[in-house]
Design a protein around this motif. Sequence first.
Motif, PDB file in Angstrom:
ATOM      1  N   ALA A 100       0.827  -1.207   0.000  1.00 20.00           N
ATOM      2  CA  ALA A 100       0.000   0.000   0.000  1.00 20.00           C
ATOM      3  C   ALA A 100       0.864   1.261   0.000  1.00 20.00           C
ATOM      4  O   ALA A 100       0.437   2.319  -0.469  1.00 20.00           O
ATOM      5  CB  ALA A 100      -0.938   0.003   1.207  1.00 20.00           C
ATOM      6  N   PHE A 101       2.081   1.170   0.492  1.00 24.86           N
ATOM      7  CA  PHE A 101       3.035   2.277   0.478  1.00 24.86           C
ATOM      8  C   PHE A 101       3.707   2.384  -0.896  1.00 24.86           C
ATOM      9  O   PHE A 101       3.764   3.456  -1.494  1.00 24.86           O
ATOM     10  CB  PHE A 101       4.087   2.061   1.571  1.00 24.86           C
ATOM     11  N   TYR A 102       4.221   1.266  -1.398  1.00 28.33           N
ATOM     12  CA  TYR A 102       5.040   1.292  -2.610  1.00 28.33           C
ATOM     13  C   TYR A 102       4.250   1.426  -3.908  1.00 28.33           C
ATOM     14  O   TYR A 102       4.752   2.057  -4.848  1.00 28.33           O
ATOM     15  CB  TYR A 102       5.955   0.065  -2.670  1.00 28.33           C
ATOM     16  N   GLN A 103       3.070   0.881  -4.005  1.00 29.60           N
ATOM     17  CA  GLN A 103       2.330   1.008  -5.272  1.00 29.60           C
ATOM     18  C   GLN A 103       2.107   2.467  -5.660  1.00 29.60           C
ATOM     19  O   GLN A 103       2.449   2.861  -6.775  1.00 29.60           O
ATOM     20  CB  GLN A 103       1.019   0.220  -5.220  1.00 29.60           C
ATOM     21  N   PRO A 104       1.566   3.316  -4.787  1.00 31.95           N
ATOM     22  CA  PRO A 104       1.397   4.715  -5.191  1.00 31.95           C
ATOM     23  C   PRO A 104       2.720   5.469  -5.330  1.00 31.95           C
ATOM     24  O   PRO A 104       2.846   6.347  -6.188  1.00 31.95           O
ATOM     25  CB  PRO A 104       0.523   5.326  -4.093  1.00 31.95           C
ATOM     26  N   TYR A 116      22.249  18.383  -7.096  1.00 31.62           N
ATOM     27  CA  TYR A 116      21.640  17.255  -6.393  1.00 31.62           C
ATOM     28  C   TYR A 116      20.457  17.736  -5.562  1.00 31.62           C
ATOM     29  O   TYR A 116      20.611  18.433  -4.576  1.00 31.62           O
ATOM     30  CB  TYR A 116      22.680  16.600  -5.477  1.00 31.62           C
ATOM     31  N   TRP A 117      19.246  17.389  -6.007  1.00 29.82           N
ATOM     32  CA  TRP A 117      18.015  17.735  -5.288  1.00 29.82           C
ATOM     33  C   TRP A 117      17.439  16.430  -4.764  1.00 29.82           C
ATOM     34  O   TRP A 117      16.961  15.592  -5.525  1.00 29.82           O
ATOM     35  CB  TRP A 117      17.033  18.416  -6.233  1.00 29.82           C
ATOM     36  N   GLY A 118      17.518  16.238  -3.463  1.00 34.80           N
ATOM     37  CA  GLY A 118      17.087  14.968  -2.900  1.00 34.80           C
ATOM     38  C   GLY A 118      16.179  15.124  -1.701  1.00 34.80           C
ATOM     39  O   GLY A 118      16.106  16.193  -1.087  1.00 34.80           O
ATOM     40  N   ALA A 119      15.499  14.043  -1.388  1.00 32.99           N
ATOM     41  CA  ALA A 119      14.647  13.952  -0.205  1.00 32.99           C
ATOM     42  C   ALA A 119      14.809  12.547   0.355  1.00 32.99           C
ATOM     43  O   ALA A 119      14.996  11.580  -0.402  1.00 32.99           O
ATOM     44  CB  ALA A 119      13.197  14.220  -0.554  1.00 32.99           C
ATOM     45  N   TYR A 120      14.731  12.422   1.670  1.00 31.96           N
ATOM     46  CA  TYR A 120      14.984  11.156   2.344  1.00 31.96           C
ATOM     47  C   TYR A 120      13.823  10.800   3.259  1.00 31.96           C
ATOM     48  O   TYR A 120      13.249  11.666   3.909  1.00 31.96           O
ATOM     49  CB  TYR A 120      16.273  11.263   3.168  1.00 31.96           C
ATOM     50  N   PHE A 121      13.522   9.513   3.304  1.00 31.97           N
ATOM     51  CA  PHE A 121      12.454   9.030   4.177  1.00 31.97           C
ATOM     52  C   PHE A 121      12.641   7.549   4.429  1.00 31.97           C
ATOM     53  O   PHE A 121      13.425   6.884   3.760  1.00 31.97           O
ATOM     54  CB  PHE A 121      11.070   9.309   3.574  1.00 31.97           C
ATOM     55  N   ARG A 122      11.910   7.064   5.408  1.00 28.37           N
ATOM     56  CA  ARG A 122      11.865   5.623   5.687  1.00 28.37           C
ATOM     57  C   ARG A 122      10.474   5.123   5.326  1.00 28.37           C
ATOM     58  O   ARG A 122       9.485   5.815   5.530  1.00 28.37           O
ATOM     59  CB  ARG A 122      12.178   5.331   7.144  1.00 28.37           C
ATOM     60  N   ASP A 123      10.431   3.910   4.789  1.00 26.14           N
ATOM     61  CA  ASP A 123       9.143   3.325   4.441  1.00 26.14           C
ATOM     62  C   ASP A 123       8.448   2.816   5.700  1.00 26.14           C
ATOM     63  O   ASP A 123       8.934   3.013   6.823  1.00 26.14           O
ATOM     64  CB  ASP A 123       9.309   2.226   3.381  1.00 26.14           C
ATOM     65  N   THR A 124       7.326   2.156   5.550  1.00 32.80           N
ATOM     66  CA  THR A 124       6.549   1.667   6.690  1.00 32.80           C
ATOM     67  C   THR A 124       7.251   0.535   7.429  1.00 32.80           C
ATOM     68  O   THR A 124       6.842   0.178   8.532  1.00 32.80           O
ATOM     69  CB  THR A 124       5.169   1.178   6.225  1.00 32.80           C
ATOM     70  N   LEU A 170       5.337  10.411   3.005  1.00 32.68           N
ATOM     71  CA  LEU A 170       4.952  10.778   4.379  1.00 32.68           C
ATOM     72  C   LEU A 170       3.458  10.583   4.597  1.00 32.68           C
ATOM     73  O   LEU A 170       3.031  10.127   5.656  1.00 32.68           O
ATOM     74  CB  LEU A 170       5.372  12.208   4.690  1.00 32.68           C
ATOM     75  N   SER A 171       2.655  10.893   3.577  1.00 29.91           N
ATOM     76  CA  SER A 171       1.202  10.726   3.712  1.00 29.91           C
ATOM     77  C   SER A 171       0.801   9.249   3.773  1.00 29.91           C
ATOM     78  O   SER A 171      -0.260   8.923   4.283  1.00 29.91           O
ATOM     79  CB  SER A 171       0.466  11.416   2.559  1.00 29.91           C
ATOM     80  N   LEU A 172       1.669   8.367   3.276  1.00 32.80           N
ATOM     81  CA  LEU A 172       1.404   6.934   3.270  1.00 32.80           C
ATOM     82  C   LEU A 172       1.977   6.214   4.505  1.00 32.80           C
ATOM     83  O   LEU A 172       1.968   4.997   4.567  1.00 32.80           O
ATOM     84  CB  LEU A 172       1.978   6.299   2.003  1.00 32.80           C
ATOM     85  N   GLY A 173       2.485   6.984   5.444  1.00 33.31           N
ATOM     86  CA  GLY A 173       3.002   6.389   6.673  1.00 33.31           C
ATOM     87  C   GLY A 173       4.510   6.332   6.765  1.00 33.31           C
ATOM     88  O   GLY A 173       5.059   5.781   7.717  1.00 33.31           O
ATOM     89  N   GLY A 174       5.193   6.902   5.781  1.00 27.79           N
ATOM     90  CA  GLY A 174       6.654   6.977   5.842  1.00 27.79           C
ATOM     91  C   GLY A 174       7.106   7.979   6.886  1.00 27.79           C
ATOM     92  O   GLY A 174       6.322   8.819   7.342  1.00 27.79           O
ATOM     93  N   ARG A 175       8.374   7.895   7.250  1.00 27.60           N
ATOM     94  CA  ARG A 175       8.938   8.791   8.262  1.00 27.60           C
ATOM     95  C   ARG A 175      10.017   9.664   7.617  1.00 27.60           C
ATOM     96  O   ARG A 175      10.914   9.162   6.937  1.00 27.60           O
ATOM     97  CB  ARG A 175       9.536   7.951   9.387  1.00 27.60           C
ATOM     98  N   ASN A 191       9.801  16.364  -4.757  1.00 31.73           N
ATOM     99  CA  ASN A 191       8.933  16.977  -3.745  1.00 31.73           C
ATOM    100  C   ASN A 191       7.635  16.189  -3.586  1.00 31.73           C
ATOM    101  O   ASN A 191       7.185  15.919  -2.465  1.00 31.73           O
ATOM    102  CB  ASN A 191       8.615  18.425  -4.127  1.00 31.73           C
ATOM    103  N   LYS A 192       7.042  15.830  -4.714  1.00 31.30           N
ATOM    104  CA  LYS A 192       5.771  15.108  -4.694  1.00 31.30           C
ATOM    105  C   LYS A 192       5.939  13.716  -4.076  1.00 31.30           C
ATOM    106  O   LYS A 192       5.117  13.293  -3.257  1.00 31.30           O
ATOM    107  CB  LYS A 192       5.223  14.993  -6.120  1.00 31.30           C
ATOM    108  N   ALA A 193       6.992  13.012  -4.447  1.00 27.73           N
ATOM    109  CA  ALA A 193       7.231  11.663  -3.914  1.00 27.73           C
ATOM    110  C   ALA A 193       7.476  11.702  -2.406  1.00 27.73           C
ATOM    111  O   ALA A 193       6.982  10.851  -1.664  1.00 27.73           O
ATOM    112  CB  ALA A 193       8.405  11.012  -4.635  1.00 27.73           C
ATOM    113  N   HIS A 194       8.226  12.681  -1.937  1.00 24.41           N
ATOM    114  CA  HIS A 194       8.510  12.805  -0.509  1.00 24.41           C
ATOM    115  C   HIS A 194       7.208  13.054   0.255  1.00 24.41           C
ATOM    116  O   HIS A 194       6.931  12.391   1.257  1.00 24.41           O
ATOM    117  CB  HIS A 194       9.514  13.935  -0.274  1.00 24.41           C
TER     118      HIS A 194
END
Length: 130
Positions: free
Chosen positions: A17-21, A109-117, A89-94, A82-85
């Motif tokens: 549910a996190f990775y598909q979108p 280099y334009w990057g964003a970092y997060f952790r999945d569920t 977060l809206s899907l439960g990422g940190r 920006n949109k992916a980040h």
Amino acid sequence: MLSHIMLGVSDFERALAFYQPLMQCLGLEQRFCERSRPWAGWHSPGGARPLFIIARPFNGEAHQVGNGQMVALLAADRAAVNKAHALALSLGGRDEGAPGLRPHYHAHYWGAYFRDTEGNKLCVVCHMEG
């Protein structure tokens, strides 16, 4: 250079549910999804490899987050980062780092970092100017 990257997950349905979108947001195509196994994989449009795969660990034991591992996914432009980040977060990422320039890597280099569920660390990055 790479055939595939596989991230372990313990809760396959939550991870799916996190990775598909997220993958759809980045323009990646789902190649397979087998809930009975369970595993799912995506690739770039028109290509067969490399594959990005999520799956329960083969040995049947619980997934454990590694220290120092990270998967970085390419984005077409900064707006896609920006949109992916925000989507992650809206899907439960940190959040692990808001979108922005990281000139210590290189000037564009334009990057964003997060952790999945599951706690796996990811980066979404665009290497193009502006």
